[in-house]
Design an enzyme around this catalytic site. Sequence first.
Site, PDB file in Angstrom:
ATOM      1  N   CYS A   1      26.012  -6.629  -0.211  1.00 53.64           N
ATOM      2  CA  CYS A   1      26.146  -5.878  -1.058  1.00 53.64           C
ATOM      3  C   CYS A   1      25.984  -3.895  -0.894  1.00 53.64           C
ATOM      4  O   CYS A   1      25.072  -3.911  -0.365  1.00 53.64           O
ATOM      5  CB  CYS A   1      25.224  -6.084  -2.007  1.00 53.64           C
TER       6      CYS A   1
ATOM      7  N   ASP B   1     -38.345  -0.153 -15.124  1.00 48.86           N
ATOM      8  CA  ASP B   1     -38.664  -0.225 -14.244  1.00 48.86           C
ATOM      9  C   ASP B   1     -39.191  -1.710 -13.178  1.00 48.86           C
ATOM     10  O   ASP B   1     -38.861  -2.609 -14.333  1.00 48.86           O
ATOM     11  CB  ASP B   1     -39.679   0.464 -14.274  1.00 48.86           C
TER      12      ASP B   1
HETATM   13 ZN   LIG Z   1      24.443  -6.224  -5.229  1.00 41.96          ZN
END
Ligand SMILES: [Zn+2]
Length: 514
Positions: free
Chosen positions: A85, A329
């Site tokens: 994309c 201690d």
């Molecule tokens: Zn996309």
Amino acid sequence: MAEELKQLKLFSDVTAMLAPAKSLYEAGCCPCCLLRFLGEKDSQIYQKSAEELQAVALTLCSQPQGDVADGPTDSKCVNTDDIPCIACLGILQHGCSEEFLEKIQKKINEEGYKSQLFSLSLMTPIQLIVREHAVMLFLRQRFSDLYTGQSIEKVTSMKDVYKWRCGPRLKDKLNMEYHHQIESPFLIQLMFEHKETETECSFLISACPKVFPSNSSRKRKRDSEQGVLNRTSVARAISSLSESKFMSLVRCPPEKVDTMCRCEEITCYHEAVFVAGRYNKYSRTLSQTPWVVDGERRGKTSVSELICTRIQAMFMAQEYRFSSAGREDVDVRTLGRGRPFLVELIQPHVSDVPIDKMKLLQQEINSGTTDIAVRDLQVVSREESGKLKVGETEKTKSYSALVRVEKTIQPDDLKFLEEIKDLKLAQKTPIRVIHRRPLASRDRVIHNMSGEYIDSHHFTLHLKTQAGTYIKEFVHGDFGRTQPSLSTLMHMDTDILELDVESVDVDWPKTIDE
Ligand SMILES: [Zn+2]
């Protein structure tokens, strides 16, 4: 209009948005990015399957459009999920695939993380800022009536869409809770990278000299170029460019690429978990923490190791930090209800340990040794953990000391001790700790005392004091460094043979029923 389009809520009504939809689709937007840039904000829409989203996108793009000359989208325009994309470079495609989510699941199972809740965090390549801006400018230019006044801030962010899509599916795979809005102490961080990031962003360096002042003394090197291009500088550079300038430098909509983002790193973080409790110490040869003198270990183990080793293992923590309300201690026992302690577990893989498992853990610790014992073992919140150190100097502690006296005494010689209330002491740093503490004088208070006669040269001294009082020094006087001392009060040499802490009067952590 097709049924699936009726539920969409876009920047304008669906009919008006058909033209930009088609343009975005043809430019190479994936269905999610297409819907984002059309203004869709409903998380439910983005939770549809990839096929359903693909169908919505196709339906949008193939609607007959009244005033646009283009015909319906033909089959060659179908964006399949293996073409990256132009806006998300595959993060909302392959990054949301079943295959990738299984990779996350595998990683978390392998590392053994167990948590009630998880959060997701995405790190994305910075050229996505450039690309999203380019998509927006393209829309504003081409569809000014629909996009005037719209900005990238009004577009649903890719990260939100990613979390909506993947959060619920990962929740089922990991068997942990997921809520989009709730931050969990357990964070899964996904770092997406793209090999063209630098190529796609470096034009900004010469285009925006104000954001990237050139280094005149030496030629800018590849390394320094990588250094200056970051999320902040790229965003600043883009906002410093006018729309026309930007469009002269970058193709709008952005060009298609051959490769998708890759997630090279799945990193898990878990915030620290805090475990609190109280411990008794029955040994007079055990140090509280590992005792190292000149790089050499003394003593096989210590209170903190006896307590923490098993806790660390149970929570699968990378490391731990032990702290307590004061310390005793090596030769001092801690009796009564014990001394409050806190274990901070760093980067635990397991955080969800129910109370019955904590009880088992406590039993395990206690059955492994006779030198110490633990009670009230519990997980506490970070906020709660801070209470260990609150008001430390106001706390009181009770002790019993076996005292040897130089002169012969009668039981009545000890009576006067009970008359003394809130005795103020001035204590210079004891000689025995002078090598590790700064030279100072501190004022402490002995609230009350009593003597329990044993024989003509021995008695048990019971005292209740302010926290931080040096008891041994109070008894023998430390060569006059503690004033007054038991020795000056009794007008004879006094020495301490044994010391026990009888109680540390701190009402924390809460008592757990055994
Ligand atoms: Zn996309």
